[in-house]
Write a protein that holds these residues in place. Sequence first.
Motif, PDB file in Angstrom:
ATOM      1  N   UNK C 159      55.139  64.614  29.595  1.00 19.13           N
ATOM      2  CA  UNK C 159      54.278  63.530  30.053  1.00 19.13           C
ATOM      3  C   UNK C 159      55.023  62.188  30.065  1.00 19.13           C
ATOM      4  N   UNK C 160      55.764  61.896  28.979  1.00 17.94           N
ATOM      5  CA  UNK C 160      56.377  60.570  28.857  1.00 17.94           C
ATOM      6  C   UNK C 160      57.657  60.422  29.665  1.00 17.94           C
ATOM      7  N   UNK C 161      58.509  61.436  29.619  1.00 18.68           N
ATOM      8  CA  UNK C 161      59.815  61.279  30.236  1.00 18.68           C
ATOM      9  C   UNK C 161      59.855  61.831  31.639  1.00 18.68           C
ATOM     10  N   UNK C 162      59.266  63.019  31.823  1.00 13.03           N
ATOM     11  CA  UNK C 162      59.324  63.608  33.157  1.00 13.03           C
ATOM     12  C   UNK C 162      58.199  63.083  34.048  1.00 13.03           C
ATOM     13  N   UNK C 163      57.222  62.402  33.434  1.00 13.84           N
ATOM     14  CA  UNK C 163      56.094  61.812  34.167  1.00 13.84           C
ATOM     15  C   UNK C 163      55.395  62.835  35.057  1.00 13.84           C
ATOM     16  N   UNK C 164      55.296  64.051  34.560  1.00 12.15           N
ATOM     17  CA  UNK C 164      54.677  65.100  35.363  1.00 12.15           C
ATOM     18  C   UNK C 164      53.213  65.220  35.009  1.00 12.15           C
ATOM     19  N   UNK C 165      52.376  65.475  36.004  1.00  9.82           N
ATOM     20  CA  UNK C 165      50.962  65.693  35.742  1.00  9.82           C
ATOM     21  C   UNK C 165      50.552  67.112  36.113  1.00  9.82           C
ATOM     22  N   UNK C 166      51.386  67.770  36.908  1.00 12.72           N
ATOM     23  CA  UNK C 166      51.067  69.149  37.289  1.00 12.72           C
ATOM     24  C   UNK C 166      52.035  70.073  36.580  1.00 12.72           C
ATOM     25  N   UNK C 167      51.526  70.802  35.597  1.00 16.30           N
ATOM     26  CA  UNK C 167      52.384  71.657  34.787  1.00 16.30           C
ATOM     27  C   UNK C 167      51.878  73.091  34.852  1.00 16.30           C
ATOM     28  N   UNK C 168      52.785  74.016  35.110  1.00 16.30           N
ATOM     29  CA  UNK C 168      52.441  75.437  35.045  1.00 16.30           C
ATOM     30  C   UNK C 168      52.931  75.975  33.711  1.00 16.30           C
ATOM     31  N   UNK C 169      52.028  76.580  32.952  1.00 12.34           N
ATOM     32  CA  UNK C 169      52.410  77.131  31.646  1.00 12.34           C
ATOM     33  C   UNK C 169      52.479  78.651  31.749  1.00 12.34           C
ATOM     34  N   UNK C 170      53.655  79.208  31.493  1.00 14.65           N
ATOM     35  CA  UNK C 170      53.882  80.647  31.612  1.00 14.65           C
ATOM     36  C   UNK C 170      54.334  81.156  30.245  1.00 14.65           C
ATOM     37  N   UNK C 171      53.892  82.363  29.885  1.00 18.33           N
ATOM     38  CA  UNK C 171      54.354  82.929  28.609  1.00 18.33           C
ATOM     39  C   UNK C 171      54.663  84.405  28.792  1.00 18.33           C
ATOM     40  N   UNK C 172      55.223  85.017  27.748  1.00 19.77           N
ATOM     41  CA  UNK C 172      55.638  86.417  27.884  1.00 19.77           C
ATOM     42  C   UNK C 172      54.724  87.379  27.130  1.00 19.77           C
ATOM     43  N   UNK C 173      53.505  86.944  26.823  1.00 18.31           N
ATOM     44  CA  UNK C 173      52.519  87.794  26.168  1.00 18.31           C
ATOM     45  C   UNK C 173      53.034  88.357  24.856  1.00 18.31           C
ATOM     46  N   UNK C 174      53.843  87.605  24.152  1.00 19.49           N
ATOM     47  CA  UNK C 174      54.273  88.062  22.838  1.00 19.49           C
ATOM     48  C   UNK C 174      53.892  87.004  21.813  1.00 19.49           C
ATOM     49  N   UNK C 175      53.871  87.397  20.545  1.00 15.68           N
ATOM     50  CA  UNK C 175      53.419  86.485  19.503  1.00 15.68           C
ATOM     51  C   UNK C 175      54.121  85.145  19.606  1.00 15.68           C
ATOM     52  N   UNK C 176      55.451  85.205  19.701  1.00 15.02           N
ATOM     53  CA  UNK C 176      56.202  83.966  19.752  1.00 15.02           C
ATOM     54  C   UNK C 176      55.944  83.207  21.050  1.00 15.02           C
ATOM     55  N   UNK C 177      56.124  83.889  22.166  1.00 14.42           N
ATOM     56  CA  UNK C 177      56.052  83.213  23.464  1.00 14.42           C
ATOM     57  C   UNK C 177      54.691  82.616  23.741  1.00 14.42           C
ATOM     58  N   UNK C 178      53.662  83.436  23.523  1.00 12.60           N
ATOM     59  CA  UNK C 178      52.325  82.940  23.819  1.00 12.60           C
ATOM     60  C   UNK C 178      51.921  81.845  22.838  1.00 12.60           C
ATOM     61  N   UNK C 179      52.342  81.990  21.579  1.00 11.30           N
ATOM     62  CA  UNK C 179      52.034  80.967  20.586  1.00 11.30           C
ATOM     63  C   UNK C 179      52.610  79.623  20.990  1.00 11.30           C
ATOM     64  N   UNK C 180      53.845  79.675  21.443  1.00 14.23           N
ATOM     65  CA  UNK C 180      54.521  78.447  21.853  1.00 14.23           C
ATOM     66  C   UNK C 180      53.849  77.844  23.084  1.00 14.23           C
ATOM     67  N   UNK C 181      53.556  78.706  24.064  1.00 10.32           N
ATOM     68  CA  UNK C 181      52.915  78.223  25.288  1.00 10.32           C
ATOM     69  C   UNK C 181      51.555  77.610  24.964  1.00 10.32           C
TER      70      UNK C 181
END
Lengths: 422, 303, 373
Positions: C159-181
Motif C-alpha cells: 500500500x505505502x511503497x507500491x501504491x497498489x490498490x488492486x491486489x491478487x492474493x494467491x496461496x498454495x493451500x498449505x498451512x504455511x502458504x495459506x496462513x501467510x496469504x
Amino acid sequence: MSSSINIKKSVIDTLLAGLLSLIVFGPVIGILLDGYDFTTRPSLLLTMVAIVMVGRFAISLFVQSEKGQMMLYKHQNNDDGVIVLPPGHKSKMVYIVPIAIIIGLVAPFVATKYILTVLILGLIYVLLGLGLNIVVGLAGLLDLGFVGFYAIGAYGLSLGYQYLGFGFWSMLPLAAIMAAVAGAILGFPVLRMHGDYLAIVTLGFGEIIRLILTNWTSFTGGPNGVYAPLPTLFGLEFERRAKQGGTPFHEFFNLPYDSGLKYVFIYLSLFMVVCAVLYIKHRLVKMPIGRAWEALREDEIACRSLGLNHVLIKLSAFMMGASTGGLAGVFFATYQGFVNPTSFTFFESALILAIVVLGGLGSTVGVVIAAFVLTVTPEMLREVADFRVLIFGLLMVVMMIWRPRGLVRITRTGFAVRKGVA
Amino acid sequence: MDIVLQQLVNGLTLGSVYGLIAVGYTMVYGIIGMINFAHGDVYMVSAYITAIVLALLSFFGIHSFPVVILFTLLLTIIITGVYGWTIERVAYRPLRNSTRLAPLISAIGMSLILQNYVQIAQGARSQGVPTLLDGTLRMHIGDGYVQLTYMKVFILVAAFSGMGILTYIIQKTTLGRMCRATQQDRKMASILGINTDRIISYVFVIGAAMAALAGVLITLDYGSFDFFVGFVIGVKAFTAAVLGGIGSLPGAMLGGVILGLAESLFSGLVNTDYKDVFAFGLLVTILIFRPSGLLGKPAVEKV
Amino acid sequence: MSKSVLKKTLVSLAVASSFAAFAAHADIKVGIAGPMTGAYAAFGEQLWKGASQAAEDINAAGGINGEKLVLVKADDACEPKQAVSVANRLVDSDQVAGVIGHFCSSSSIPASEIYDEGGISEITPASTNPQYTERGLPGVFRTCGRDDQQGTVAADYIIDKLKATKVAVIHDKDTYGQGLADATKAQLNKRGVTEVMYEGLTRGEKDFNALVTKIRASGAEVVYFGGLHAEAGALVHQLRDQGFTGGFMSGDGITSEEFVTAAGGPKYVDGVYMTFGADPRNNTASADVIAKFRAAGYEPEGYTLYSYAALQVLAAGLKGANGDKTKVAEWIHGNTVPTVMGDKQYDAKGDLTVSDYVMYEWHADGKYTETTN
C-alpha cells in the motif's frame, strides 16, 4: 532337460545388459546437473554398469542351471488360484490364533513407546487392508479411492468432536456408519461400470474428498487440519492436562504421568477392534453373502442368471469395506491427535492396495502380514534415510515377481459327501 | 472475450500435453490390460534427460535453435524409449501370466523407484533449463489481448504433429497393424506368427517416446522441473485416457484436450480451488452415461 | 548413488562412530527434524547444515557444562504422519533433550504435541504459522517471525511503497502458504484495500496458465503469493510469459537460490519482492560463523543461520537448566540469549519479542538485496 550351460549366450546377454544400462544410467547418473551446467561422474557410472553386468551374468548362468530351470518352470506354471485342502483338514490356526492374541495383548506392556506407535500404525493398516480386501479381494471390484473412506472416518472423529462434542467412543460407530453411507453413495453410480473404469471413478472419488477437505476451509480447517480427541476410559483422559472436561487418568489413580499410557490404551482398543473385525470377516466369508461376493468376482453373468441380486451384493461389499476403512480412520485421527488432508493422498490408496495384493487377494492372514511388512519396513529403513523409498519400491517389485499371487494363497477346505448318506 | 480466448489457448496447450502422455497409458492398457502407474515418472525422467542433453549441447557449443531442438528431441526420445523398454522387461514381463493386479503393484513400486532414483542421482533441488526460444505472439482483441509465447506455439505444433505421426504409424505401417492385432487378440496374433512379447515391448517404447516428447516440450516451456512432477500430471493424463475411452488412441488425445479445456475454463471462469473436483466430476458424469468413455468400445457381455 | 551422497553417508558414519567413542561420557542428544527427503529436501539440508556447524562450534567451546552435543537427523518429508512418527522416535528411542525443527508448519504443529508430552522443548527455525505458538504449549519457540508479522510488513509495503490498490492474493493451500496469504489479506483489508482475487493453486502442479489469465483479467497491479519457491517460480514465469507487468511479492518460502531455477532463469525473478528476516548474513555477530560456512564451500542462505541460532538457544537453555530438560523452556522464557543473529528474547508464547521482517527485492543476476526506499 539339457543341463549344458551355454556360456556364449550368457556373455551376449551380459553385454546387451551393459549397453542398456549405459544408455539408461549414462545421462541420469553419469552427468550431474549443476544449474544450467553439469559435472561428470564417470567412475560412478562405470560402477553401476559393472554391477548390472555382473548381476545379469549371474542370473543368466543361474537360469541355465538345472535348479534355475526348475524355478523358471515353477514360476511360469503357478496359475492355480485357490488351494483346496482335503476334507476334514485341521488348520494349524487353532494353535496360532490364541498365541497371537496373547502376544498382541502383552506387547504394549513390554514395547517402548516408539515401537508401540509403529505397531499402532501397523494395526491401522491391517484394518484398512481388511476393508479393501472385501472390495478388491472378495468382490473383485478394483477400488483406487479407498483412502476416501479412511478420510471420512478420520475427519468424522475430529469434526464430530469439534462441532457436536462427540467423543471417541460415540464417533467410532458413527464414523463407520458414515463411511458405509459414503460407500453406498459411491457404489450406486459405479455399479454399471466394469473393471478399470470403476478404478478411475473410485480414484476420482478419493481425490474429490481430499480436495473438498483442503478447500472447504471454514468447515474442515483446510490445510491446517483439525484437532482429534483421544479415547477416554469411562471419562478418564490420558493426557497430562484434561482437554475433554474429564479427569486425567494419572491424577485419578495418583500415578506419575506417563506419556506412553495413552498409546497403550489406543493400542489395546485398536487391538480389540481388529480382532472383532477379523472374526466378523472370517465368519462373513463362510456366510451366503461372502460366497456371493466371491461368486460375483468369478463370473458376474453366471451369478445374475442364477438369480443373485448383483446390485445388493456389490453395494454390501462396498459398504462393508468402507465402514472398516472408516474405523481405521477414527483410530488414525486419535493416534495422530490431529488430521489434515495431506495424509489422504492417492499414494495412501496405492499403499493399501499393495497390502491387499501383496498379502494375497482374499487372504486374511496375508493381509495382516503384509500390513505389518509395509508399515514396519519403512520405519526400519530410517537408518538408511536416503535410500528408504528406493528400497521400499524395489521390495514391491521383487515381491510381486517372486510371489505374484501374494504371500499367502487362499486355501479352502474341500467338501466330501459322507459315505453311506447319499 | 480476450480472456475466454486466452483460456481456450491455455486449455489447448495443456490438453495437448495431457493427450501425449495419455497415449502411453491407453496403449499399454489396450494391449496388456494394466494401468502403468510408472508412466508419469517416465515423463519425469524425460524432463531430466532433456536438461542433460541441453547442457551437453551447450557444452559442445551448439546454440542454433533448430539444431538444438532437433537433437534434444531425438536423444531424449531415444533414451526415454530405452527406459520404457527396460522397465517393461524388468518389472512387467515376468508378471505377464499372473493375476491382473500384480503388474499394477509392480508399477507402483517402479514409480517409487524412479522417483527416488532420480532424487538420489540428481539431488532433491528443482532443476531448470535456459530459455531457448524468446519472444511472444500478441493478438489484440478489443481492449484486451491474447498472448502466446513462441514456445507455446511450438508446443501446439509439435504435440499435434506427434499425435499425427503416431496415428500414421498405428494405422498404416506393418508395425501398427501388428500392434492392433496383438491388442485385439494376443493368442491369435501369436499363432499368426507375431512375436507378441516384442510388440508389447514396442508399445512401451512408443508410450515412453510420446511421454518424452511431452517432457521436452513442457520442460522447455516452464523452464523448471523436479523429481516429483510426474505424479500430478500422470494422474491427470490417466484421467484423460479414461475419459476418452481407455484403449482407444484417438480417445486419449480427445480426452486430453477435453480435460485441458475443462480445467482451464473452469478455473478461469469459476474457481481455481475446485478445478480438480470439476475435472473428476466431469469424468464420473461422462462415465455414468457412457460407461466405456467417449470413444471406447462398450464391453461385450458374453453369456 | 551419487558421490556426494556416498560421501555424506561416509562422513555421517565417521561422525557417528566418533560420537560413539564419546558415548562413554554422557552426551546430550538433540534432534534435527525436517524434510531430509522429498520435494523440500533442500530446506532440510539448510537446517541440518546450520545445526551441524553450531554443534561443532559449541562442542569446540567446551560443550554444555562439559558434555558434548550429539545431533540426530530425523526425516519427516513434510508429512504430518511421518512428523508424528519421528517425533515419537526422537522422544522415546533417541531420548533427545530438545529438538530443532520441523520445517513445515504442518509438521511442527502435530509434532509439538508429542514433544510437549515428552516434556522437551522444540525450537523451529522456519515454521512461521501463528498456530504453532498460539496453542499455549510451554516448550515451543521459534527463531523466525510469524506469518501475521510478515503479512503486515508485506501489506504495508504494497500500500505505502507500491501504491497498489488492486491486489491478487494467491496461496498454495498449505498451512504455511495459506496462513501467510491470509495474514497479508487481513492487513490489506484492515487498511481498506479489498483484494481483487483470493484463490489457491495446487502444490505439485506446474501449469498455472489458467490462473494467470484470470489474474490478468482481474486487473491486479500486484500479485501476492503465499507458498514455496517451486510454485512461486512457475507462477512468476507464466505471469511474465502472458505479459503481466505488475509486481510480484511473496514471503520467506522463496528464500532459496532454487527460486531462480524454478522460475526458469534469473530474468524472470527480476523485480520480485520478498519479505524475510533482516538477513542474518549482514549481522556483525555472524561474520566469523559465515566465514566458516564459506570455507567449507557452503553458502549459508535461507534458514541455515536460523537453524544455527536455534541450536544456540537450545544449548543455552540446556546449560541454564543444568541438565534438567524439563526446565529448559522455563530458562529460555526468562533469559536473553546471544546468538549468531543477535540477542534473542522470547515472550510468554515462545515468539521473538522483536520482529525484524524487511522487504527484499530479487534482481536480474539471480540474487536478492534489501530494498532501500
